[in-house]
Design an enzyme around this catalytic site. Structure first.
Site, mmCIF file in Angstrom:
data_model
loop_
_atom_site.group_PDB
_atom_site.id
_atom_site.type_symbol
_atom_site.label_atom_id
_atom_site.label_comp_id
_atom_site.label_asym_id
_atom_site.label_seq_id
_atom_site.Cartn_x
_atom_site.Cartn_y
_atom_site.Cartn_z
ATOM 1 N N ASP A 205 -25.427 4.627 6.491
ATOM 2 C CA ASP A 205 -25.471 5.427 7.531
ATOM 3 C C ASP A 205 -24.932 6.836 7.252
ATOM 4 O OD1 ASP A 205 -26.041 6.393 10.199
ATOM 5 O OD2 ASP A 205 -24.679 5.107 11.048
ATOM 6 N N ASP A 257 -30.017 9.070 17.337
ATOM 7 C CA ASP A 257 -29.949 7.958 18.100
ATOM 8 C C ASP A 257 -30.976 7.878 19.299
ATOM 9 O OD1 ASP A 257 -28.268 7.158 16.160
ATOM 10 O OD2 ASP A 257 -26.556 7.428 17.455
#
Length: 476
Positions: A205, A257
């Site tokens: 990530d 997101d």
């Protein structure tokens, strides 16, 4: 060899070269070479902890979701990954607590049995286990100058303390200088540890263009373990480096997101998990990233927020559109909801094998209509049939969405089947239209009837190469 034979051979060779060069032009070119690690020939399917569990993952919660994948029947439809995201690690005032070799340590309060025991439990259910990391080396490793396993080097030998890496949890991660001896070996040691724990999927990530050396190092390290690992990159990666992501990894997040962070809990946790504005923002990125997807490497639109009915923040129509877009884009299907409270309406959606088949066909759809709230995506499958999705992306008012068969990729008539309902609609000439409620979709499979396919693909409108009658196809 006679003169005629030589001429014939030369003509065949020239035609072969023309076809070889023409097909990439006509098809908009195949994607750049995919990772050859043998993983994710089709998009991954499963569940991930971030959306619902968020910052409080535990051994018990992960086991419960693994159990639910099996008991609900989702496993039987291909949902097999159980992915533990962030916040499995232990922190102190200087960032991540590290082991004797400078690697993050597991929060034993959350995972008393350790990660290997959790992975073993997931595997015992016939499922696969996914895990999480970010680039760099922890500040605590540098402070303690921990040795790099199997080498004479130490953390200070490879850390670039002038720059801090992006990290969403304990932060305090320094860049690694991959020009220094021991840098690759540090990542190798971490990958070996993950492999020994039984990791089948690894999400790295906080990745950006500046982290390409880390992405390369992890790719090399995962291969060196000898364990098959599906390698995923996150999040909101720049499309300018799409060819690099495709060469090195099996999926890459194309946007931020999907979660709205608008729930009542800490850091916006709780329901709703997402809303329509976050889902509908994916239509543009699905279109722009489409040329870069293919077997071995996929455009990841983020978690699929189906499972808990209207609590998720989307109406039933919007949830069907959510699933339809992800399937048309051939995105990984990683559920973010609480599967221990699977809603019956959503269960019927998620176990619709016609929808799953659209995702798993290995073809990312191109957008052929983009007119306000009216959106249409189309893709041609390897058997010559087309899958077409029509959307009303608006939040109020019905809209009649229309697409012509030439826009889809062929002329004449098409034999149409509705994929959400399974109902056969018969042969329809020239075009197809549907009046859709706000947020509604119509997904159809079309078999051309007595008509020739056109060369549209990603380069719609391109004329055939010379006089050659070349028909290109996606092949999964």
């Amino acid at each position: 060899m006679t003169g005629i034979t030589r001429v014939r051979s030369l003509v065949v060779a020239v035609i072969g070269l023309l076809i070889a060069s023409a097909i990439p032009l006509l098809a908009g070119a195949r994607p750049a070479a995919a990772s050859d690690n043998g993983q994710s020939l089709r998009p991954a399917m499963g569940w991930s902890s971030w959306s619902f569990v968020r910052r409080t993952p535990t051994e018990a919660k992960l086991k419960a979701q693994a159990d639910a994948l099996v008991s609900t029947g989702l496993k039987d439809h291909g949902f097999v990954y159980v992915n533990l995201d962030d916040f499995w690690q232990k922190c102190d005032d200087n960032g991540f607590v590290v082991d004797s070799y400078g690697r993050w340590t597991v929060d034993a309060a959350k995972f008393p049995g350790g990660i290997r025991a959790l992975a073993d439990y997931v595997h015992s259910k016939g499922l696969k286990f996914g895990f999480y990391v970010t680039p760099g080396i922890a500040r605590n490793a540098v402070i303690k100058n921990t040795p790099i396993e199997g080498t004479s080097y130490h953390a200070k030998d490879i850390a670039d303390t002038s720059k801090t890496e992006k990290n969403y949890n304990c932060k305090n991660m320094y860049y690694i200088d991959y020009g220094k001896p021991g840098a690759q070996e540090f990542v190798n040691s971490w990958a070996r540890q993950f492999a020994s724990w039984g990791v089948d999927y690894l999400k790295i990530d906080g990745v950006g263009s500046q982290d390409i050396p880390d992405v390369q190092a992890w790719d090399k390290a995962l291969r060196a373990t000898g364990r098959p690992v599906n390698y995923a990159l996150s999040n909101n990666l720049p499309i300018a480096d799409a060819a690099t992501w495709r060469q090195l990894a099996n999926s890459w997040r194309t946007q931020g997101d999907v979660e709205c962070y608008c729930g009542p809990g800490a850091n916006g946790s709780g329901y709703p998990l997402t809303d329509w504005s976050h889902v509908s923002a994916r239509f543009g990125t699905a279109a722009s990233w489409q040329p870069h997807a293919g077997p071995g490497g996929w455009n990841d639109l983020d978690s699929l927020e189906l499972g808990n009915g209207d609590q998720v923040g989307l109406t039933a129509d919007q949830r069907r559109s959510h699933f339809t877009l992800w399937a048309m884009a051939a995105s990984p299907l990683l559920l973010g909801t609480d599967l221990t409270h699977l809603d019956s309406v959503d269960r019927a959606m998620l176990t619709n094998d016609r929808l799953i088949g659209v995702d798993q066909d290995g073809v990312a759809a191109r957008r052929v209509v983009n007119s306000g709230v009216q959106q249409v995506f189309s893709k041609k499958e390897s058997d010559g049939q087309y899958v077409v999705a029509l959307f009303n992306t608006g939040t109020s008012g019905s809209a009649t969405v229309r697409v012509t068969w030439p826009q889809v990729g062929f002329t004449g008539s098409g034999d149409v089947t509705d994929l959400w309902s399974g109902s056969h609609k018969g042969v329809i000439a020239d075009s197809y239209s549907a009046t859709l409620r706000p947020g509604e979709t119509r997904l159809i499979r079309v078999k051309p009837v007595n008509s020739a396919s056109r060369l549209t693909h990603r380069s719609a409108g391109r004329q055939p190469y010379g006089h050659l009658d070349i028909v290109t196809r996606h092949t999964g």
